[in-house]
Write a protein that holds these residues in place. Structure first.
Motif, PDB file in Angstrom:
ATOM      1  N   ALA A 100       3.329  12.565 -22.626  1.00 23.58           N
ATOM      2  CA  ALA A 100       3.542  11.296 -21.926  1.00 23.58           C
ATOM      3  C   ALA A 100       2.604  10.215 -22.448  1.00 23.58           C
ATOM      4  N   PHE A 101       1.346  10.577 -22.673  1.00 24.38           N
ATOM      5  CA  PHE A 101       0.400   9.595 -23.203  1.00 24.38           C
ATOM      6  C   PHE A 101       0.772   9.186 -24.624  1.00 24.38           C
ATOM      7  N   ASP A 152       0.690   8.475  -1.036  1.00 24.84           N
ATOM      8  CA  ASP A 152       0.834   7.058  -0.692  1.00 24.84           C
ATOM      9  C   ASP A 152       2.014   6.440  -1.445  1.00 24.84           C
ATOM     10  N   GLN A 153       2.573   5.402  -0.845  1.00 25.39           N
ATOM     11  CA  GLN A 153       3.568   4.574  -1.510  1.00 25.39           C
ATOM     12  C   GLN A 153       2.931   3.243  -1.892  1.00 25.39           C
ATOM     13  N   VAL A 154       3.481   2.621  -2.927  1.00 28.68           N
ATOM     14  CA  VAL A 154       2.923   1.364  -3.416  1.00 28.68           C
ATOM     15  C   VAL A 154       4.069   0.465  -3.860  1.00 28.68           C
ATOM     16  N   TRP A 155       4.019  -0.797  -3.431  1.00 30.63           N
ATOM     17  CA  TRP A 155       5.020  -1.768  -3.858  1.00 30.63           C
ATOM     18  C   TRP A 155       4.694  -2.262  -5.270  1.00 30.63           C
ATOM     19  N   VAL A 156       5.708  -2.376  -6.093  1.00 29.25           N
ATOM     20  CA  VAL A 156       5.579  -2.994  -7.413  1.00 29.25           C
ATOM     21  C   VAL A 156       6.814  -3.858  -7.630  1.00 29.25           C
ATOM     22  N   GLU A 157       6.615  -5.045  -8.169  1.00 28.26           N
ATOM     23  CA  GLU A 157       7.729  -5.963  -8.404  1.00 28.26           C
ATOM     24  C   GLU A 157       8.761  -5.349  -9.345  1.00 28.26           C
ATOM     25  N   ASN A 158      10.000  -5.782  -9.184  1.00 29.75           N
ATOM     26  CA  ASN A 158      11.079  -5.365 -10.080  1.00 29.75           C
ATOM     27  C   ASN A 158      11.799  -6.610 -10.596  1.00 29.75           C
ATOM     28  N   PRO A 159      11.553  -6.998 -11.876  1.00 25.78           N
ATOM     29  CA  PRO A 159      10.822  -6.297 -12.934  1.00 25.78           C
ATOM     30  C   PRO A 159       9.314  -6.507 -12.809  1.00 25.78           C
ATOM     31  N   ALA A 160       8.560  -5.777 -13.632  1.00 29.88           N
ATOM     32  CA  ALA A 160       7.098  -5.863 -13.569  1.00 29.88           C
ATOM     33  C   ALA A 160       6.497  -5.577 -14.936  1.00 29.88           C
ATOM     34  N   TYR A 161       5.254  -5.935 -15.073  1.00 27.73           N
ATOM     35  CA  TYR A 161       4.453  -5.643 -16.265  1.00 27.73           C
ATOM     36  C   TYR A 161       4.403  -4.130 -16.474  1.00 27.73           C
ATOM     37  N   ARG A 162       4.769  -3.680 -17.672  1.00 25.34           N
ATOM     38  CA  ARG A 162       4.796  -2.243 -17.930  1.00 25.34           C
ATOM     39  C   ARG A 162       3.419  -1.609 -17.863  1.00 25.34           C
ATOM     40  N   ILE A 191       0.816   3.006 -15.572  1.00 29.65           N
ATOM     41  CA  ILE A 191      -0.328   3.622 -14.891  1.00 29.65           C
ATOM     42  C   ILE A 191       0.149   4.469 -13.723  1.00 29.65           C
ATOM     43  N   LEU A 192       0.957   3.893 -12.853  1.00 27.94           N
ATOM     44  CA  LEU A 192       1.378   4.596 -11.641  1.00 27.94           C
ATOM     45  C   LEU A 192       2.236   5.809 -11.965  1.00 27.94           C
ATOM     46  N   GLU A 193       3.083   5.699 -12.974  1.00 27.01           N
ATOM     47  CA  GLU A 193       3.890   6.841 -13.376  1.00 27.01           C
ATOM     48  C   GLU A 193       3.030   8.004 -13.833  1.00 27.01           C
ATOM     49  N   ASN A 194       1.911   7.710 -14.473  1.00 24.84           N
ATOM     50  CA  ASN A 194       1.112   8.754 -15.107  1.00 24.84           C
ATOM     51  C   ASN A 194      -0.083   9.218 -14.291  1.00 24.84           C
ATOM     52  N   ILE A 195      -0.244   8.705 -13.078  1.00 26.38           N
ATOM     53  CA  ILE A 195      -1.272   9.248 -12.188  1.00 26.38           C
ATOM     54  C   ILE A 195      -0.644   9.842 -10.934  1.00 26.38           C
ATOM     55  N   GLY A 196       0.663  10.102 -11.013  1.00 27.23           N
ATOM     56  CA  GLY A 196       1.299  10.847  -9.943  1.00 27.23           C
ATOM     57  C   GLY A 196       2.051  10.044  -8.912  1.00 27.23           C
ATOM     58  N   TYR A 197       2.356   8.765  -9.201  1.00 26.07           N
ATOM     59  CA  TYR A 197       3.045   7.929  -8.210  1.00 26.07           C
ATOM     60  C   TYR A 197       4.430   7.487  -8.675  1.00 26.07           C
ATOM     61  N   MET A 212       6.211   4.955  -6.159  1.00 26.65           N
ATOM     62  CA  MET A 212       6.258   3.564  -6.618  1.00 26.65           C
ATOM     63  C   MET A 212       7.573   2.943  -6.135  1.00 26.65           C
ATOM     64  N   ILE A 213       7.479   1.979  -5.237  1.00 28.56           N
ATOM     65  CA  ILE A 213       8.639   1.328  -4.645  1.00 28.56           C
ATOM     66  C   ILE A 213       8.875   0.018  -5.372  1.00 28.56           C
TER      67      ILE A 213
END
Length: 506
Positions: free
Chosen positions: A108-109, A209-219, A224-230, A234-235
């Protein structure tokens, strides 16, 4: 003993060459664990070097544990190497990446490394400090003076929060220019916005936990959120003409722990968060005991009217504010900052210590002096004028070259990039690859959307490039788009077409 090959006598350091040749012979299996190596005298004779040169090489390999020496038994390749050296398979066929034996996280990295490979410094890469947008000789002179005999000279370990003069300069600057409410002890100097986003995700989010992220958003934040378990937590909250749709976020995840937003200049689309939405977002955060992470990445560059005040000034105890000097000065500076509520300072400081102890100090002192002497604000005024003119010229050029049903520009009045939407049916990633072959650097918009919600588009920077450079690049890009294999199959474009994930018409 097999031949060690010829030594390069012009390169010097023959003892190091001999040691490396012996290591390589063991790695290849030409010499095995337990094998006797020649005496220093005989090897020196065969290689036509001084005996002392061979002795020096042997002593190095003995110190490394590569060789073993016993009185009366000579010198051997260490037996321990037989346990650690993998069995060789001659002419082995490389395995596909999915069967490489690497952990899933490593793969993944590696994918992230490929995705975030920097663009070449050609149009339309973002934030390329050349020509009138470079900081000028004053930066070099300050650097020479402060590194030679000032506070930028070499020192021991420093404060993890960053150099105090820079934190004081940042606090004064954001209070004056961004209506941020803070003191220097709330400022944490980072290695750019990316580190600030990573620290915020580490400090603010817990398991489940859940976290809001804009759609679309800065990759950078979604990766980061995809690769630390969220990935599941990630909403992706849609944006529209007023920015983040707070009501939609509440319906999707009312108890989210944090919201990552770009309220002054939504990335990548460009609209600001309306005052009604700001009020609603902060009311939700206060009522839900949630945090708002405000990425204020290029708010200085608004071309009509004044920059919008920071969200942090409305709720300093609830907002984590991120700023950067990468955009307005130059990306290789790698200096940004966090401004956090006082009850979070120690937590962010501790997380920062585990990453890199503290930021490099020399450039911090140069930047502090640059700001204290008023050079930063003069630089901002200069580049704002340059970027405003470059933006206008680029818009005019693209609109003249591209028919409106094939590609069109997202409206906006700030920042150092444009979004060029492409008609449905065009593959923006394929366009990016073909443009690169023509010497044009652009980013695809579709990967910034949540799966199944995106649409094709391109991010174009208009940094310090000359008008002639941008015009020539725009002509090549227009030819690439018009010649796209999907062009003939492209569906309707600009007229009446809503942007997926945003609810707005471009």
């Amino acid at each position: 003993m097999p031949s060690l090959g010829a030594l390069d006598r012009t390169a010097g350091n023959l003892s190091r060459q001999i040691a490396e040749a012996l290591r390589e012979a063991v790695r290849k299996g030409d010499i095995r664990a337990g094998d006797l190596v020649p005496s220093s005298r005989s090897l020196a004779a065969s290689l036509h070097v001084a005996r002392g040169t061979v002795i020096e090489a042997y002593e190095q390999l003995l110190a490394e544990g590569f060789l073993e020496s016993k009185a009366g038994a000579g010198t051997h390749v260490a037996q321990a190497l037989a346990e650690s050296r993998p069995v060789s398979t001659p002419e082995a066929i490389p395995e596909p990446a999915t069967k490489s034996g690497l952990p899933g996280r490593a793969l993944a990295f590696a994918q992230i490394a490929r995705e975030f490979r920097p663009l070449a410094p050609i149009p339309f890469a973002i934030s390329v400090p050349v020509g009138l947008t470079a900081p000028g000789d004053i930066w070099r002179r300050l650097g020479n003076r402060l590194r030679a005999r000032g506070p930028g000279a070499p020192t021991g370990y420093a404060d993890p929060l960053g150099a105090l003069p820079l934190r004081e300069a940042i606090a004064a600057y954001v209070r004056r220019s961004r209506s941020v409410r803070c003191e220097a002890d709330q400022v944490i100097v980072t290695s750019g916005t990316q580190q600030g986003l990573f620290l915020a995700s580490q400090v603010l989010l817990g398991p489940g936990d859940q976290v809001w992220v804009e759609n679309p958003a800065y990759r950078g934040v979604t990766a980061i959120l995809e690769n630390i378990g969220y990935r599941e937590g990630m909403i992706r909250v849609p944006v529209d003409a007023e920015g983040l749709d707070v009501e939609a976020g509440i319906n999707m995840a009312p108890h989210a722990r944090a919201a990552f937003v770009t309220p002054s200049h939504q990335y990548p689309l460009g609209m600001p968060l309306s005052m009604a939405r700001r009020t609603a977002l902060l009311a939700w955060a206060s009522g839900s005991d949630a945090w708002v992470v405000e990425d204020d990445y290029d708010s200085e560059l608004r071309y009509e009217g004044y920059p919008f005040p920071a969200l942090q000034g409305l709720a300093p105890d609830r907002v984590i504010y991120l700023g950067t000097f990468s955009k307005i000065l130059f990306p290789s500076l790698r200096l940004g900052y966090l401004i956090v509520p006082r009850n979070l300072v120690d937590a962010f400081c501790g997380a920062r210590v585990l990453m890199d102890r503290h930021p490099p100090t020399a450039d911090q002192h140069v930047l502090a002096a640059f700001m204290a002497e008023g050079h930063l604000e003069r630089h901002i005024r200069k580049v704002r004028n340059v970027y405003s003119e470059h933006r206008r010229q680029l818009i005019d050029t693209l609109e003249a070259l591209l028919p409106g049903d094939l590609a069109w520009i997202e409206p906006g009045d700030q920042g150092m990039h444009l979004v060029l939407w492409l008609a449905d049916g065009l593959d923006d990633r394929e366009v990016v690859e073909r443009a690169a072959r023509e010497g044009v650097a652009v980013r695809a918009v579709s990967p910034m959307f949540a799966p199944q919600t995106g649409r094709p588009g391109l991010v174009l920077g208009f940094g310090g490039f000359s008008s002639e450079q941008m015009k020539a690049a725009a002509q090549r890009l227009a030819a690439v788009i018009a010649g796209s294999p999907q062009h003939g199959k492209a569906g309707k474009g600009k007229p009446g077409h809503a942007v997926p994930g945003t609810g707005r018409s471009p």
